[in-house]
Design an enzyme around this catalytic site. Structure first.
Site, PDB file in Angstrom:
ATOM      1  N   HIS A   1      13.944   8.079  -3.099  1.00  0.00           N
ATOM      2  CA  HIS A   1      13.525   8.052  -4.467  1.00  0.00           C
ATOM      3  C   HIS A   1      11.827   8.395  -4.102  1.00  0.00           C
ATOM      4  CE1 HIS A   1      13.625   4.089  -2.890  1.00  0.00           C
ATOM      5  NE2 HIS A   1      12.087   3.680  -2.983  1.00  0.00           N
TER       6      HIS A   1
ATOM      7  N   GLU B   1      20.062   5.298   4.243  1.00  0.00           N
ATOM      8  CA  GLU B   1      20.332   5.886   5.601  1.00  0.00           C
ATOM      9  C   GLU B   1      21.208   5.044   6.432  1.00  0.00           C
ATOM     10  OE1 GLU B   1      18.813   8.314   7.920  1.00  0.00           O
ATOM     11  OE2 GLU B   1      18.600   9.249   6.157  1.00  0.00           O
TER      12      GLU B   1
ATOM     13  N   ALA C   1       7.683  -3.199   3.409  1.00  0.00           N
ATOM     14  CA  ALA C   1       6.935  -2.793   4.539  1.00  0.00           C
ATOM     15  C   ALA C   1       7.905  -2.190   5.768  1.00  0.00           C
ATOM     16  CB  ALA C   1       6.070  -3.875   5.184  1.00  0.00           C
ATOM     17  N   ALA C   2       7.546  -0.984   6.022  1.00  0.00           N
ATOM     18  CA  ALA C   2       8.604  -0.431   7.258  1.00  0.00           C
ATOM     19  C   ALA C   2       7.656   0.588   7.951  1.00  0.00           C
ATOM     20  CB  ALA C   2       9.828   0.047   6.647  1.00  0.00           C
ATOM     21  N   GLN C   3       7.988   0.968   8.966  1.00  0.00           N
ATOM     22  CA  GLN C   3       7.761   2.562   9.572  1.00  0.00           C
ATOM     23  C   GLN C   3       9.120   3.335   8.925  1.00  0.00           C
ATOM     24  OE1 GLN C   3       7.805   5.611  10.274  1.00  0.00           O
ATOM     25  NE2 GLN C   3       9.270   5.170  11.896  1.00  0.00           N
TER      26      GLN C   3
ATOM     27  N   LYS D   1      17.263  -0.657  10.222  1.00  0.00           N
ATOM     28  CA  LYS D   1      17.472  -1.161   8.866  1.00  0.00           C
ATOM     29  C   LYS D   1      19.156  -1.803   8.896  1.00  0.00           C
ATOM     30  CE  LYS D   1      14.037  -0.138   6.349  1.00  0.00           C
ATOM     31  NZ  LYS D   1      13.230  -1.011   5.223  1.00  0.00           N
TER      32      LYS D   1
ATOM     33  N   ASP E   1       1.043  -8.719   9.097  1.00  0.00           N
ATOM     34  CA  ASP E   1       1.592  -7.448   9.546  1.00  0.00           C
ATOM     35  C   ASP E   1       2.829  -8.232   9.837  1.00  0.00           C
ATOM     36  OD1 ASP E   1       2.418  -5.680  11.781  1.00  0.00           O
ATOM     37  OD2 ASP E   1       0.360  -4.948  11.379  1.00  0.00           O
TER      38      ASP E   1
ATOM     39  N   THR F   1       0.895  -1.187   0.066  1.00  0.00           N
ATOM     40  CA  THR F   1      -0.017  -0.042  -0.172  1.00  0.00           C
ATOM     41  C   THR F   1       0.859   1.384   0.121  1.00  0.00           C
ATOM     42  OG1 THR F   1      -0.105  -0.070   2.531  1.00  0.00           O
ATOM     43  CG2 THR F   1      -1.958  -1.126   1.238  1.00  0.00           C
TER      44      THR F   1
HETATM   45  P1  NAP Z   1       5.913   3.995   2.761  1.00  0.00           P
HETATM   46  O1  NAP Z   1       5.204   4.573   1.610  1.00  0.00           O
HETATM   47  O2  NAP Z   1       6.000   4.894   3.981  1.00  0.00           O
HETATM   48  O3  NAP Z   1       5.219   2.510   2.834  1.00  0.00           O
HETATM   49  C1  NAP Z   1       5.699   1.631   3.811  1.00  0.00           C
HETATM   50  C2  NAP Z   1       4.734   0.561   3.790  1.00  0.00           C
HETATM   51  O4  NAP Z   1       4.939  -0.495   4.706  1.00  0.00           O
HETATM   52  C3  NAP Z   1       3.133   0.630   3.660  1.00  0.00           C
HETATM   53  O5  NAP Z   1       2.455   0.038   2.833  1.00  0.00           O
HETATM   54  C4  NAP Z   1       2.804   0.395   5.073  1.00  0.00           C
HETATM   55  O6  NAP Z   1       1.249   0.254   5.464  1.00  0.00           O
HETATM   56  C5  NAP Z   1       3.534  -0.912   5.303  1.00  0.00           C
HETATM   57  N1  NAP Z   1       3.875  -1.215   6.733  1.00  0.00           N
HETATM   58  C6  NAP Z   1       4.248  -0.255   7.861  1.00  0.00           C
HETATM   59  N2  NAP Z   1       4.426  -0.849   8.976  1.00  0.00           N
HETATM   60  C7  NAP Z   1       3.751  -2.160   8.583  1.00  0.00           C
HETATM   61  C8  NAP Z   1       3.595  -3.583   9.261  1.00  0.00           C
HETATM   62  N3  NAP Z   1       3.878  -3.683  10.606  1.00  0.00           N
HETATM   63  N4  NAP Z   1       3.353  -4.651   8.957  1.00  0.00           N
HETATM   64  C9  NAP Z   1       3.118  -4.554   7.282  1.00  0.00           C
HETATM   65  N5  NAP Z   1       2.991  -3.578   6.672  1.00  0.00           N
HETATM   66  C10 NAP Z   1       3.548  -2.395   7.001  1.00  0.00           C
HETATM   67  O7  NAP Z   1       7.323   3.465   2.123  1.00  0.00           O
HETATM   68  P2  NAP Z   1       8.019   3.734   0.845  1.00  0.00           P
HETATM   69  O8  NAP Z   1       8.762   4.932   0.550  1.00  0.00           O
HETATM   70  O9  NAP Z   1       7.300   2.948  -0.157  1.00  0.00           O
HETATM   71  O10 NAP Z   1       9.352   2.471   1.040  1.00  0.00           O
HETATM   72  C11 NAP Z   1       8.960   1.227   0.768  1.00  0.00           C
HETATM   73  C12 NAP Z   1      10.388   0.565   1.701  1.00  0.00           C
HETATM   74  O11 NAP Z   1      11.777   1.204   1.208  1.00  0.00           O
HETATM   75  C13 NAP Z   1      10.549   0.740   3.118  1.00  0.00           C
HETATM   76  O12 NAP Z   1      10.742  -0.307   3.971  1.00  0.00           O
HETATM   77  C14 NAP Z   1      11.392   2.015   3.374  1.00  0.00           C
HETATM   78  O13 NAP Z   1      12.134   2.060   4.853  1.00  0.00           O
HETATM   79  C15 NAP Z   1      12.507   1.571   2.377  1.00  0.00           C
HETATM   80  N6  NAP Z   1      13.335   2.773   1.520  1.00  0.00           N
HETATM   81  C16 NAP Z   1      12.430   3.747   0.907  1.00  0.00           C
HETATM   82  C17 NAP Z   1      13.213   4.835   0.210  1.00  0.00           C
HETATM   83  C18 NAP Z   1      12.513   6.081  -0.154  1.00  0.00           C
HETATM   84  O14 NAP Z   1      13.338   6.956  -0.463  1.00  0.00           O
HETATM   85  N7  NAP Z   1      11.236   6.019  -0.583  1.00  0.00           N
HETATM   86  C19 NAP Z   1      14.611   4.604   0.097  1.00  0.00           C
HETATM   87  C20 NAP Z   1      15.360   3.583   0.783  1.00  0.00           C
HETATM   88  C21 NAP Z   1      14.683   2.547   1.475  1.00  0.00           C
HETATM   89  P3  NAP Z   1       0.444   1.420   5.767  1.00  0.00           P
HETATM   90  O15 NAP Z   1       0.089   1.697   4.211  1.00  0.00           O
HETATM   91  O16 NAP Z   1      -0.785   0.513   6.299  1.00  0.00           O
HETATM   92  O17 NAP Z   1       0.989   2.183   6.382  1.00  0.00           O
HETATM   93  N1  GDD Z   2      10.127  15.114   6.382  1.00  0.00           N
HETATM   94  C1  GDD Z   2      10.803  16.324   6.539  1.00  0.00           C
HETATM   95  N2  GDD Z   2      10.002  17.181   6.859  1.00  0.00           N
HETATM   96  N3  GDD Z   2      12.133  16.305   6.429  1.00  0.00           N
HETATM   97  C2  GDD Z   2      12.474  17.885   6.535  1.00  0.00           C
HETATM   98  C3  GDD Z   2      11.738  18.753   6.684  1.00  0.00           C
HETATM   99  C4  GDD Z   2      10.444  18.424   6.793  1.00  0.00           C
HETATM  100  O1  GDD Z   2       9.725  19.361   7.404  1.00  0.00           O
HETATM  101  N4  GDD Z   2      12.452  19.927   6.737  1.00  0.00           N
HETATM  102  C5  GDD Z   2      13.831  19.427   6.278  1.00  0.00           C
HETATM  103  N5  GDD Z   2      13.973  18.094   6.298  1.00  0.00           N
HETATM  104  C6  GDD Z   2      15.028  17.256   5.978  1.00  0.00           C
HETATM  105  C7  GDD Z   2      15.343  16.114   6.657  1.00  0.00           C
HETATM  106  O2  GDD Z   2      15.784  16.458   8.053  1.00  0.00           O
HETATM  107  C8  GDD Z   2      16.193  15.128   6.206  1.00  0.00           C
HETATM  108  O3  GDD Z   2      17.438  15.455   6.105  1.00  0.00           O
HETATM  109  C9  GDD Z   2      15.643  15.453   4.640  1.00  0.00           C
HETATM  110  O4  GDD Z   2      14.844  16.811   4.574  1.00  0.00           O
HETATM  111  C10 GDD Z   2      14.786  14.453   3.953  1.00  0.00           C
HETATM  112  O5  GDD Z   2      13.893  14.032   4.881  1.00  0.00           O
HETATM  113  P1  GDD Z   2      12.825  12.959   4.324  1.00  0.00           P
HETATM  114  O6  GDD Z   2      12.194  13.280   3.119  1.00  0.00           O
HETATM  115  O7  GDD Z   2      11.907  12.929   5.662  1.00  0.00           O
HETATM  116  O8  GDD Z   2      13.708  11.708   3.768  1.00  0.00           O
HETATM  117  P2  GDD Z   2      14.913  10.921   4.689  1.00  0.00           P
HETATM  118  O9  GDD Z   2      16.087  11.325   4.073  1.00  0.00           O
HETATM  119  O10 GDD Z   2      14.789  11.203   6.170  1.00  0.00           O
HETATM  120  O11 GDD Z   2      14.481   9.222   4.569  1.00  0.00           O
HETATM  121  C11 GDD Z   2      13.950   8.869   3.245  1.00  0.00           C
HETATM  122  O12 GDD Z   2      14.828   8.371   2.453  1.00  0.00           O
HETATM  123  C12 GDD Z   2      15.531   7.220   3.101  1.00  0.00           C
HETATM  124  C13 GDD Z   2      16.831   6.851   2.165  1.00  0.00           C
HETATM  125  O13 GDD Z   2      17.906   7.775   2.279  1.00  0.00           O
HETATM  126  C14 GDD Z   2      12.879   7.621   3.812  1.00  0.00           C
HETATM  127  O14 GDD Z   2      12.065   7.408   2.530  1.00  0.00           O
HETATM  128  C15 GDD Z   2      13.413   6.624   4.470  1.00  0.00           C
HETATM  129  O15 GDD Z   2      12.613   5.566   4.442  1.00  0.00           O
HETATM  130  C16 GDD Z   2      14.728   6.281   3.395  1.00  0.00           C
HETATM  131  O16 GDD Z   2      15.114   5.162   3.963  1.00  0.00           O
END
Ligand code: NAP
Ligand code: GDD
Length: 355
Positions: free
Chosen positions: A184, A132, A86-88, A158, A63, A12
């Site tokens: 991304h 991260e 899946a992740a917080q 992680k 879950d 989701t």
């Molecule tokens: P996201 O939009 O926050 O989606 C997280 C997903 O995990 C949602 O479907 C959420 O469900 C589900 N989830 C959370 N807690 C769960 C639990 N206890 N059991 C089952 N499902 C659970 O994150 P995303 O940006 O798509 O990222 C996907 C994955 O890639 C994550 O593991 C994130 O840490 C990792 N990641 C993301 C990035 C990035 O830049 N996007 C980069 C590196 C790694 P709900 O919809 O119910 O909340």
């Molecule tokens: N969220 C948020 N909100 N971030 C802010 C803000 C704000 O108001 N102002 C500044 N920032 C800065 C954060 O402190 C961080 O340094 C940067 O913007 C990016 O924040 P996020 O967009 O929340 O992403 P992230 O880099 O911390 O984490 C994302 O990328 C990771 C991969 O590098 C997430 O998707 C993680 O799940 C993922 O692993």
């Protein structure tokens, strides 16, 4: 030939929804784990569900904090590929809910690996590892050999998951790979990540619903790519002939400040900066109106200052490389927001200026 079937945890979420689309297009049967919530949390899947004519998208309640659900689902569907997404996933919020984050992101991955081991299902597993992990890395750009230095409960959880994937691969011969993905983004990005927060706020400002955008640290640097291209990399990682770990990144880095400037530029506003620290303001050069302020509540106890990936290994071995560059990404996100808010005249394709 038997049809491939994939299980996506986190279906989701932003990535889960793009991945489901890609796999359905590649003729997979797709299964997803959804968790129970008080409101339906499947908005990103609605269109995909409707378009899945062959009805090849199946959702299962489960879950990552519940081993029995993971075992049950694996035994029932016997997938050929598992994508653990899946992740917080919010780094800032992980400081508020560290134990829960460790449970889902760290132990959750262990539960899934253990379910795979115990059920003896021959599935390949992809783990959503993250840039991260590098945290306070001494080296820029970061590649597969750069040492890790996590800077948040999220990153530490992680890290635990990353090494379990390596360990289950070495100890039990499980095909398990880490994709170390740099940030991304997309129009489907969660609303409290900085890029989406900026694009959403711009539209709210244009509509007169918000006076200005509040942010935390502006000078951190991130390597931002386009999510649909990154799910293609995930798929390629599992098609590689052996399990391995790959960095996926654009190899470019930009500040949050640059993202703000480019996003406002797209709607014809030039931001000039005045003041320092918490008193800094982003002001519209033409009108002197304050459009950006700093709120320290968005600061993190420990910050990751710079992420920039080197994805040459993925290019060489997976033939993967990013296409969408920074400016294009910012523009497509703002454009999508304007369209969703009805601020683009669909006939003339002209943007409607409200400010
Ligand atoms: P996201 O939009 O926050 O989606 C997280 C997903 O995990 C949602 O479907 C959420 O469900 C589900 N989830 C959370 N807690 C769960 C639990 N206890 N059991 C089952 N499902 C659970 O994150 P995303 O940006 O798509 O990222 C996907 C994955 O890639 C994550 O593991 C994130 O840490 C990792 N990641 C993301 C990035 C990035 O830049 N996007 C980069 C590196 C790694 P709900 O919809 O119910 O909340
Ligand atoms: N969220 C948020 N909100 N971030 C802010 C803000 C704000 O108001 N102002 C500044 N920032 C800065 C954060 O402190 C961080 O340094 C940067 O913007 C990016 O924040 P996020 O967009 O929340 O992403 P992230 O880099 O911390 O984490 C994302 O990328 C990771 C991969 O590098 C997430 O998707 C993680 O799940 C993922 O692993």
């Amino acid at each position: 030939m038997t049809k491939k079937s994939a299980l996506i945890t986190g279906i989701t979420g932003q990535d889960g929804s793009y991945l489901a689309e890609l796999l359905l297009k590649n003729n997979y049967t797709v299964h997803g784990i959804v968790r129970r919530s008080s409101l339906f949390n499947r908005s990103r899947l609605a269109a995909i569900y409707r378009e899945s004519e062959a009805n090849d998208l199946h959702l299962h309640y489960g879950d990552l904090v519940d081993s029995s659900s993971l075992n049950r689902i694996l035994e029932k569907i016997e997938p050929t590929e598992i994508y653990n997404r899946a992740a917080q996933s919010h780094v800032g919020i992980s400081f508020d809910v560290p134990e829960y984050t460790a449970d889902v992101d760290g132990l959750g991955t262990l539960r899934l690996l253990d379910a795979l081991k115990n059920t003896q299902i021959k599935a390949k597993l992809y783990q959503a590892s993250t840039s991260e992990l590098y945290g306070k890395a001494g080296k820029v750009p970061q590649d597969e050999l750069t040492p890790f230095y996590p800077r948040s409960p999220y990153a530490a959880a992680k890290l635990f998951a990353y090494w379990l994937v390596v360990n289950y691969r070495e100890a039990y011969g499980i095909f398990a790979s880490n994709g170390i993905l740099f940030n991304h983004e997309s129009p489907r990005r969660g609303e409290n990540f900085v890029t989406r927060k900026i694009t959403l706020s711009i539209v709210s400002i244009l509509k007169g619903e918000l006076s200005h955008l509040e942010l935390g640290t502006l000078d951190v640097k991130r390597d931002w790519g386009y999510a649909p291209e990154y799910v293609d990399a995930m798929w390629r990682i599992l098609q590689y002939h052996r399990p391995d770990d790959f960095v996926i990144a654009t190899n470019e880095t930009h500040t949050v400040r640059e993202f703000v400037e480019e996003a406002f530029r797209f709607i014809g506003k030039e931001i000039v900066w005045t003041g320092v620290g918490v008193d800094e303001r982003g002001v519209d050069r033409a009108t002197d109106r304050v459009l950006v302020t700093i709120n320290p509540k968005f600061y993190r106890p420990t910050e990751v200052d710079i992420l920039q990936g080197d994805s040459s290994k993925a290019k060489a071995l997976l033939n993967w490389q990013p296409k969408t560059r920074f400016k294009e990404l910012v523009h497509l996100m703002v454009e999508a927001e304007l369209r969703a808010a009805g601020l683009v005249n669909l006939e003339s394709n002209e943007r409607i200026a409200l400010l």
